[in-house]
Design an enzyme around this catalytic site. Sequence first.
Site, short mmCIF file in Angstrom:
data_model
loop_
_atom_site.label_atom_id
_atom_site.label_comp_id
_atom_site.label_asym_id
_atom_site.label_seq_id
_atom_site.Cartn_x
_atom_site.Cartn_y
_atom_site.Cartn_z
N LYS A 121 -62.68 -20.46 19.89
CA LYS A 121 -62.02 -18.71 20.47
C LYS A 121 -61.40 -17.77 18.86
O LYS A 121 -61.52 -16.59 18.90
CB LYS A 121 -61.20 -18.89 21.32
CG LYS A 121 -62.08 -19.60 22.11
CD LYS A 121 -61.18 -18.93 23.87
CE LYS A 121 -62.12 -19.37 24.94
NZ LYS A 121 -62.15 -19.29 26.85
N LYS A 203 -72.45 -24.40 24.32
CA LYS A 203 -72.00 -24.35 26.01
C LYS A 203 -72.70 -23.47 26.15
O LYS A 203 -72.74 -22.17 26.36
CB LYS A 203 -71.11 -25.55 26.00
CG LYS A 203 -70.18 -24.47 26.49
CD LYS A 203 -68.38 -25.00 27.45
CE LYS A 203 -67.91 -23.88 27.34
NZ LYS A 203 -66.75 -23.86 27.97
N LYS A 206 -69.77 -18.19 30.37
CA LYS A 206 -68.72 -16.81 30.81
C LYS A 206 -68.90 -15.54 30.88
O LYS A 206 -68.65 -14.08 30.75
CB LYS A 206 -68.39 -17.07 32.60
CG LYS A 206 -67.04 -17.22 32.34
CD LYS A 206 -66.25 -17.17 33.20
CE LYS A 206 -65.51 -18.71 33.99
NZ LYS A 206 -64.10 -18.91 32.99
#
Length: 338
Positions: A121, A203, A206
Amino acid sequence: MEQTTQQPARKKRILSCIQPSGIPTLGNYLGALKNWKTLADDFDGAFAVADLHAITVRQDPAKFRQQITSVLALLLAIGLDPEKSILFIQSHVPAHSQLAWVLNCYTQFGEMSRMTQFKDKSQSHADNVNVGLFAYPVLMAADILLYQADLVPVGADQKQHLEIARDIAQRFNTLYSPTFTVPEPYIGKQGARVMSLQDPMKKMSKSDPNPKSFISVFDAPEVIVKKIRSAVTDSEGAVRYADGKDGINNLMGIYSCCTGLDYAQIEAEFQGKGYGDFKAAVAEAVVEELRPVRERYERYVNDKAYLRDVAAQGAERASRIADRTLQKVMKKVGFVLP
Ligand code: ATP
Ligand code: LTN
């Protein structure tokens, strides 16, 4: 004569959370939510909308507010019963933030630096590598430990965070005295890692900027069909589970979760057939899997008064458990209680 009353054994407790950081995907559903519903029947369940976690990434206030309510409605739509399980919004229970602060002081900088989600992230949000993003796993440990959870159902991507929660619990228990239940992860065999339809090495997420890479739990049937039709596969043309066939492996995993068939049965079903037929079958299975969830969601999401009641009742029940644990911790550390 003295009567001995046998206490009924406490049901094991499960806890899990989902961030309102966008519209949940098929990955969230197959990797986590579907298992929550199954486990909630056999355990004492507590499930939260992790809104505090979601602000580690910048959120638009109006959209964020709407997503929080939407995810709460989704918890009801997957079939969780608010009378049985505790359904709540994380920020409504202040003990989460309070325990997270205390646990921050029992967690080492080096441990947090090794977290792969933090590393990922910090790359995908390079303009906002904030301290909250770094301390994210400590807040997650607080979520879990406050409820003395025995089992935490999550997708495979959360395994490392679960290990840290266990380490923090054990450390605190050793330093003081037994305080926290040391939680076990529950990672389903199927669906633990649903991959992106466009890049099956990543992966399904969203917050992926490419909407073709994920199926949202609220996508209309025709959108699901289109997205699966354009999913990346390979040039071999045979439906079989094998190394190097990440796209097909992913679709087989999804199909298996929705139908209950194992890989050998799927290979047999599509023997001699092409990817077109296979993708059409996967799409149909996904549409049917999500249809009841979407229908129930539509009913709940517009009933604002009911959602408010569920959240209020959930926060009250959650606070009762969480405050008890927090008090114990504060006392052991040596704070003067009010
Ligand atoms: P984001 O993509 O915004 O970082 P996320 O979907 O990874 O968020 P959460 O909303 O907190 O994060 O995830 C809720 C649950 O869904 C977690 O248990 C997580 O492990 C699981 N999950 C998320 N993505 C997948 C996936 N692709 N496959 C299986 N499980 C998943
Ligand atoms: N970090 C989790 C969401 C989450 C969670 C939790 C999961 C926050 N708190 C407590 C289990 C238990 C994620 O999936 N990204």
